[in-house]
Design a protein around this motif. Sequence first.
Motif, mmCIF file in Angstrom:
data_model
loop_
_atom_site.group_PDB
_atom_site.id
_atom_site.type_symbol
_atom_site.label_atom_id
_atom_site.label_comp_id
_atom_site.label_asym_id
_atom_site.label_seq_id
_atom_site.Cartn_x
_atom_site.Cartn_y
_atom_site.Cartn_z
ATOM 1 N N THR A 1 1.824 6.711 12.979
ATOM 2 C CA THR A 1 2.715 5.544 12.961
ATOM 3 C C THR A 1 3.130 5.181 11.539
ATOM 4 O OG1 THR A 1 0.808 4.052 12.908
ATOM 5 C CG2 THR A 1 1.722 4.572 15.076
ATOM 6 N N GLY A 2 3.179 6.151 10.662
ATOM 7 C CA GLY A 2 3.577 5.876 9.288
ATOM 8 C C GLY A 2 2.402 5.480 8.420
ATOM 9 N N ASP A 3 2.701 5.178 7.156
ATOM 10 C CA ASP A 3 1.651 4.954 6.166
ATOM 11 C C ASP A 3 1.261 3.500 5.968
ATOM 12 O OD1 ASP A 3 1.519 7.641 5.722
ATOM 13 O OD2 ASP A 3 2.798 7.618 3.932
ATOM 14 N N ALA A 4 1.952 2.558 6.595
ATOM 15 C CA ALA A 4 1.558 1.157 6.439
ATOM 16 C C ALA A 4 0.137 0.974 6.959
ATOM 17 C CB ALA A 4 2.521 0.248 7.201
ATOM 18 N N VAL B 1 0.543 2.632 22.315
ATOM 19 C CA VAL B 1 0.725 2.896 20.886
ATOM 20 C C VAL B 1 1.512 4.196 20.729
ATOM 21 C CG1 VAL B 1 -0.447 3.453 18.718
ATOM 22 C CG2 VAL B 1 -1.389 1.689 20.230
ATOM 23 N N ARG B 2 2.561 4.163 19.934
ATOM 24 C CA ARG B 2 3.370 5.371 19.732
ATOM 25 C C ARG B 2 2.621 6.362 18.847
ATOM 26 N NH1 ARG B 2 9.705 3.472 19.440
ATOM 27 N NH2 ARG B 2 9.483 1.604 20.736
ATOM 28 N N ASN B 3 2.922 7.637 19.036
ATOM 29 C CA ASN B 3 2.246 8.683 18.261
ATOM 30 C C ASN B 3 3.241 9.781 17.906
ATOM 31 O OD1 ASN B 3 0.153 10.044 17.004
ATOM 32 N ND2 ASN B 3 -0.569 11.025 18.890
ATOM 33 N N ASP B 4 4.435 9.334 17.468
ATOM 34 C CA ASP B 4 5.513 10.292 17.219
ATOM 35 C C ASP B 4 6.124 10.148 15.831
ATOM 36 O OD1 ASP B 4 6.748 7.872 17.482
ATOM 37 O OD2 ASP B 4 7.995 8.405 19.209
ATOM 38 N N GLY B 5 5.393 9.492 14.938
ATOM 39 C CA GLY B 5 5.897 9.308 13.585
ATOM 40 C C GLY B 5 6.728 8.059 13.390
ATOM 41 N N THR B 6 6.943 7.282 14.456
ATOM 42 C CA THR B 6 7.691 6.024 14.328
ATOM 43 C C THR B 6 6.954 5.081 13.378
ATOM 44 O OG1 THR B 6 8.564 6.203 16.581
ATOM 45 C CG2 THR B 6 8.584 4.017 15.560
ATOM 46 N N PRO B 7 7.622 4.616 12.324
ATOM 47 C CA PRO B 7 6.941 3.713 11.382
ATOM 48 C C PRO B 7 6.594 2.375 12.039
ATOM 49 C CG PRO B 7 8.923 4.654 10.405
ATOM 50 C CD PRO B 7 8.981 4.959 11.867
ATOM 51 N N TYR B 8 5.362 1.977 11.886
ATOM 52 C CA TYR B 8 4.876 0.688 12.387
ATOM 53 C C TYR B 8 4.772 -0.290 11.224
ATOM 54 C CZ TYR B 8 3.437 1.440 17.286
ATOM 55 O OH TYR B 8 3.414 1.628 18.647
ATOM 56 N N PRO B 9 4.775 -1.579 11.525
ATOM 57 C CA PRO B 9 4.519 -2.556 10.461
ATOM 58 C C PRO B 9 3.079 -2.462 9.969
ATOM 59 C CG PRO B 9 4.583 -3.635 12.607
ATOM 60 C CD PRO B 9 5.027 -2.219 12.827
ATOM 61 N N ALA B 10 2.796 -3.105 8.852
ATOM 62 C CA ALA B 10 1.412 -3.263 8.407
ATOM 63 C C ALA B 10 0.705 -4.168 9.411
ATOM 64 C CB ALA B 10 1.373 -3.872 7.017
ATOM 65 N N ILE B 11 -0.461 -3.742 9.874
ATOM 66 C CA ILE B 11 -1.168 -4.472 10.932
ATOM 67 C C ILE B 11 -2.601 -4.735 10.497
ATOM 68 C CG2 ILE B 11 -1.990 -4.397 13.319
ATOM 69 C CD1 ILE B 11 0.360 -2.532 13.957
ATOM 70 N N ASN C 1 0.836 -1.185 0.000
ATOM 71 C CA ASN C 1 0.000 0.000 0.000
ATOM 72 C C ASN C 1 0.878 1.245 0.000
ATOM 73 O OD1 ASN C 1 -2.545 1.479 0.419
ATOM 74 N ND2 ASN C 1 -1.629 1.976 2.397
ATOM 75 N N SER C 2 0.674 2.116 -0.949
ATOM 76 C CA SER C 2 1.554 3.276 -1.077
ATOM 77 C C SER C 2 0.890 4.581 -0.663
ATOM 78 C CB SER C 2 2.036 3.391 -2.532
ATOM 79 O OG SER C 2 0.919 3.504 -3.402
ATOM 80 N N GLY C 3 -0.395 4.547 -0.324
ATOM 81 C CA GLY C 3 -1.072 5.777 0.049
ATOM 82 C C GLY C 3 -1.738 5.661 1.396
ATOM 83 N N LYS C 4 -2.051 6.804 2.010
ATOM 84 C CA LYS C 4 -2.709 6.793 3.307
ATOM 85 C C LYS C 4 -4.160 6.378 3.139
ATOM 86 C CE LYS C 4 -1.548 9.163 6.695
ATOM 87 N NZ LYS C 4 -1.294 10.137 7.776
ATOM 88 N N ILE C 5 -4.671 5.694 4.137
ATOM 89 C CA ILE C 5 -6.051 5.224 4.127
ATOM 90 C C ILE C 5 -6.884 6.179 4.966
ATOM 91 C CG2 ILE C 5 -7.576 3.328 4.796
ATOM 92 C CD1 ILE C 5 -5.189 1.442 4.433
ATOM 93 N N ASN C 6 -8.058 6.490 4.488
ATOM 94 C CA ASN C 6 -8.983 7.314 5.260
ATOM 95 C C ASN C 6 -9.797 6.404 6.178
ATOM 96 O OD1 ASN C 6 -8.285 9.831 4.074
ATOM 97 N ND2 ASN C 6 -9.502 9.303 2.259
ATOM 98 N N TYR C 7 -9.427 6.391 7.452
ATOM 99 C CA TYR C 7 -10.091 5.508 8.403
ATOM 100 C C TYR C 7 -11.346 6.172 8.960
ATOM 101 C CZ TYR C 7 -5.539 3.179 8.341
ATOM 102 O OH TYR C 7 -4.391 2.546 7.950
#
Length: 713
Positions: A661-664, A623-633, A21-27
């Motif tokens: 947590t990044g774009d994943a 859950v981190r909220n500082d821009g740290t990239p997370y894996p796809a979950i 996935n290369s784009g942000k998802i609108n949750y």
Amino acid sequence: MKPIQILATAMLTCTMAGCHNSGKINYPEAPQDGTVDTIFGMKVSDIYRPLENDTAPATLAWVEAENKVTQDYLSQIPFRKAIAERLTHLNNYVKRGVPSRENDGKYYYSENDGLKNQAVIYRTDDPLSSEREEFLDPNSLSDDGTVALTGLSQSKDGKYTAYTISRSGSDWTEIYVMDTATKQLLPDHIEWAKFSGAEWDGDGFYYSAYPRPEEGKEFSNANENHQIYYHKIGTPQSDDTLVFSDPANPLHFHGAQVAGKNPVMFVSVGGQGVGNALKMRSNGGWVTVAPDQDYETSVIDVIDGKIYLLTAFGADRRRVMVADVANPGRENWRELIPEGDGVLKGVQLSGKDLYLTYEKDASDHVSIYSLDGKKKSDVKLPGIGSVGFSTSSKYPEDVFYSLSSFTSPATVYKFNPATGESSKVFQPEIEGVNLDDYVTEQVFFTSKDGTKVPMFLTYKKGMERNGKNPVYLYGYGGFNVSLTPGFSANRMLMLENGVMYAQTNLRGGSEYGEAWHEAGTKMKKQNVFDDFISAAEYLVNEGWTSSDYLTIEGGSNGGLLVGATVNQRPDLFKVAFPRVGVMDMMRYHLFTIGWNWASDYGTSADSPEMAKYLLGYSPLHTVRNDGTPYPAIMVTTADHDDRVVPAHSFKYAAALQAADTGDAPKLIRIDSKAGHGAGKPMAKVIEEYADIYSFMFYNLGITPGSVTGDSKK
């Protein structure tokens, strides 16, 4: 030709798009109310508290919106349909259970001829013959396979058979009764039983049930006051007799057992410790056999006035004790078979022999002892793996067992006690799969504090240590649950596509006895997370994989494991599946039977120290909220999960999606008419794993080359 076209399209799409996935998802925006709790002076935010009300219109709307986002994402994965087709093929083989000779003298076993949602129960006069009759088909109990058979129990004279069912995966149990000979369904029907079967005594049976729950809160409110009733055949449930109740301790479990030719009734009392107390009915009252819940104790059987007991009292790895019915208190127990090198998992009676199943380094071994405690022999198993025995005190010549491993489906054997030899009764075959192409090895890695921890690695022969192999790491680590070798047809899809399956035996389980379990509980829970992280680091350091190819999964307590370790080491994993997890450690004890887990976790109400410790790893709150990239979950849960209520996953997913947590992708898959996992129909299992594996491969950037049945990648 259609599957080949799907594969070709998948390869082209993945080449161009990188299969991720290369784009942000609108949750969807989750309902929130800004709740902040004060616990021992600590301010604990719980802004998604409204999601705990799983029947509220706002929650239902959010669930619908989340499922749409998830399905929209999954529907764009080009090989998802092909994976589902391959999983359907892999599961389409005959699976048979171990025969059991019952009180009517006939043999019963379960069998699924391939893709039935639920296995069918068959009856025969000869388990080695192909002649048989259908006794009970659970698939006829619902249109969609969501009614699961959870147990069968025959009366002492064989006249009646009680069966228990679960609807839509719930822990709530209903009991029905059949005439064994004619298979006619009788009017008897029990509702609102839980963690109970039918324990026969005379013309009726004992069962455990809770008071009828509040309408609309059947799957979320705390369960209290577990009671034991006696039901006489031919009478309505409203006439059942209350046999055992303890209103002073509403958070106890109570289970009945009737043992011996001259029936003796026992009640196991648990729920507030790592073990159980044990009481025996005597002269209209109750005599204490085991006084507390500090140790596991169970009745093997009653023979000639002696109670044979399996217990952890005085033995971390368990032993066999004997007590007189006339004087059964713990102070009068006598050791029959002492604690051994392995963990004693179970004891079964066959005539005048005891079959003891030991676990050593997470695989099973079986020994035979006489009733005077003398060892007679070891059972020479045809391989290494997990074993399940079926024995009968009434028919000692009828001993059957199954043996399974990571690379071998459950094969059924008949054991001859006279010769010590095993003969094969049934061996499954999966069309087009050569299980000899795969190998399993056991390794031991060093955890953070120096503890050696075992792990099984299963992979295709010839795999090179190039740091680029996809690895699927699974763990649990809690509640005295041991992870032993076992076969999964679904897992074969990963293996044939070059994925290594790694299963690790973390502290908190029962692999090495109570000390191993205790080392992963309460304020030592971090040991479990450290073990799991160390397992992942071992796989990387040994050259098997890297963080770009590492997927982790765990369910229930294992869902907590995945959530906590992702928060602690988001850099170590590429994909994560926290499934039906315990994600809110500050409030878990307030729902259904969550209070029962306090012996492993502790609760936020115990002490300031315990509350602070739980808050320090609670997945929802860390859950981190500082821009740290997370894996796809991809979080998974179900609407009828009344073991770990879906509110855990709802709130955790909402927090993940709101955090930086990044774009994943951070998705949640919410199943309908499903529960914690047990009894799930085959169709739903295939659908779920098709989504899980599609999500994994897509986010690893890998095309699963075997989805057409072609081994080329």
